[in-house]
Design a protein around this motif. Sequence first.
Motif: not given
Length: 452
Positions: A345-374
């Motif tokens: 479970i810890g590993a799965l949560i970590f994987l799920l968290g990666i898009p949240a982290s990366l979505s804050l990197v400028e221009g990363s494009g990790f978005r859900l509609g108008s929201l960043t994943f974070f």
Amino acid sequence: MKQIVRDKWSSKAGFVLAAAGSAVGLGNIWKFPYSVGVNGGGAYVALYLLFLVIIGMPLMLAAITLGRKTQLSVFGAYKSIDKRWSFVGALAVICGFVILAFYSAVGGWVLYYFKNAVTGRLNTTDPTVLAGIFTDMMNSPKILIFYQLIFMLMTIMIVIKGIKKGIESSSKIMMPALFILLIIIAIRSVTLKGSMEGIKFLLVPDFSKITMDVAKNAMGQVFFSLSIGMGVMITYGSYLGKEENLLSTAVSIPILDTLAALIAGFATIPAVFALGFEAGEGPGLMFITLPAVFASMPMGQLFCIAFFLLVIFAALTSSMSMLEICVSYFVDERNKDRKKATLTIGALIFLLGIPASLSLVEGSGFRLGSLTFFDAYDKLSANILLTTGAFLLSIFVAWVVTTKEAVKEIESSGVEFKLANVWSFLLKYIVPVGVFIILVNSYKDFIVSILQ
Ligand code: PFF
């Protein structure tokens, strides 16, 4: 139902500290101050306090009572009273996954800042330099993911060791230390030249700033901060002995939690105004403002190191409560091996968290509609999942368990519940109706923003 021999807390103080450990975390120290800034100041604080008293506290009592009555964790507690309510357990697990996915990202930032505090890099009052350190971190996927991983590994290690050893022993020292340190920082912050504007911003409500959005955020923050809506307090309450006074517990945890948030607000916001930062900065607020406060104190670096260390601790006592909920579902309900379940479970949560982290990197494009994943995880957890969980908790205890039975449970330790009628009324009508209004709006907004 599987009958397991259950530990009790070795003392009431053990329970209070562990429950307060879950409640007091990044939500108080990081999220509350920046939410005050983003949501317009005093009006948000006033709404927060109102929701805390009429919704948060009654629900805290409901959760602890349900746990102690059934002596079961969240899944069993609902199921043992009415099988049709088992789905609430699944909701709690989903909620744990989503919150921890982005919570661990912020936990990672704190770890990175701890390292920078030790090396002395944060030793400046210059807003541009401090903002630069934060932006650099945000734009480095390597740093973000590495530290998030470390934070997740720490959480996993604590949960693998089981509930008591990890939680109880360490809370006793670290929590009071955190409070003392926060008070010292707050004193420095409010005595900085030019802090008065910030104090006013926090304390003087401008009611014209109250919008549906502000109300939604304030209510979500109450649940997030109190760890209510995903079963943590039900589960922890289930470890309480029948002789314990639930009333004092249900009052003292929210009070401790709110004090921590308010003191963190006083540590941050006045300094924001005094030192020339932006109150509406968002998630970076604590990370860029507090180092400047430390740099203006004698022995500042030492305080800075201690602060980030204690915040890591506060974050861990919260994150382990979330992971514990997810793990105990698979251990108690699905008969999985505890160690394996925790790791997976810890590993799965970590994987799920990666898009949240990366979505804050400028221009990363990790978005859900108008929201960043974070932001999407944040809104989904606090405004939707926890709020839904809180709504269901109120309906369940008020109408399925019934407040009459709940009051019996509360009074079984020999206390007289003088405000039983008030609590009953709040839990039956005010809480569900109030939460429902906000909830409908949250669903609508969330759907609109991810479709945009
Ligand atoms: N209450 C924690 C905080 O304020 O940081 C966050 C949290 C922990 C939310 C556990 C929900 C939860 F179940």
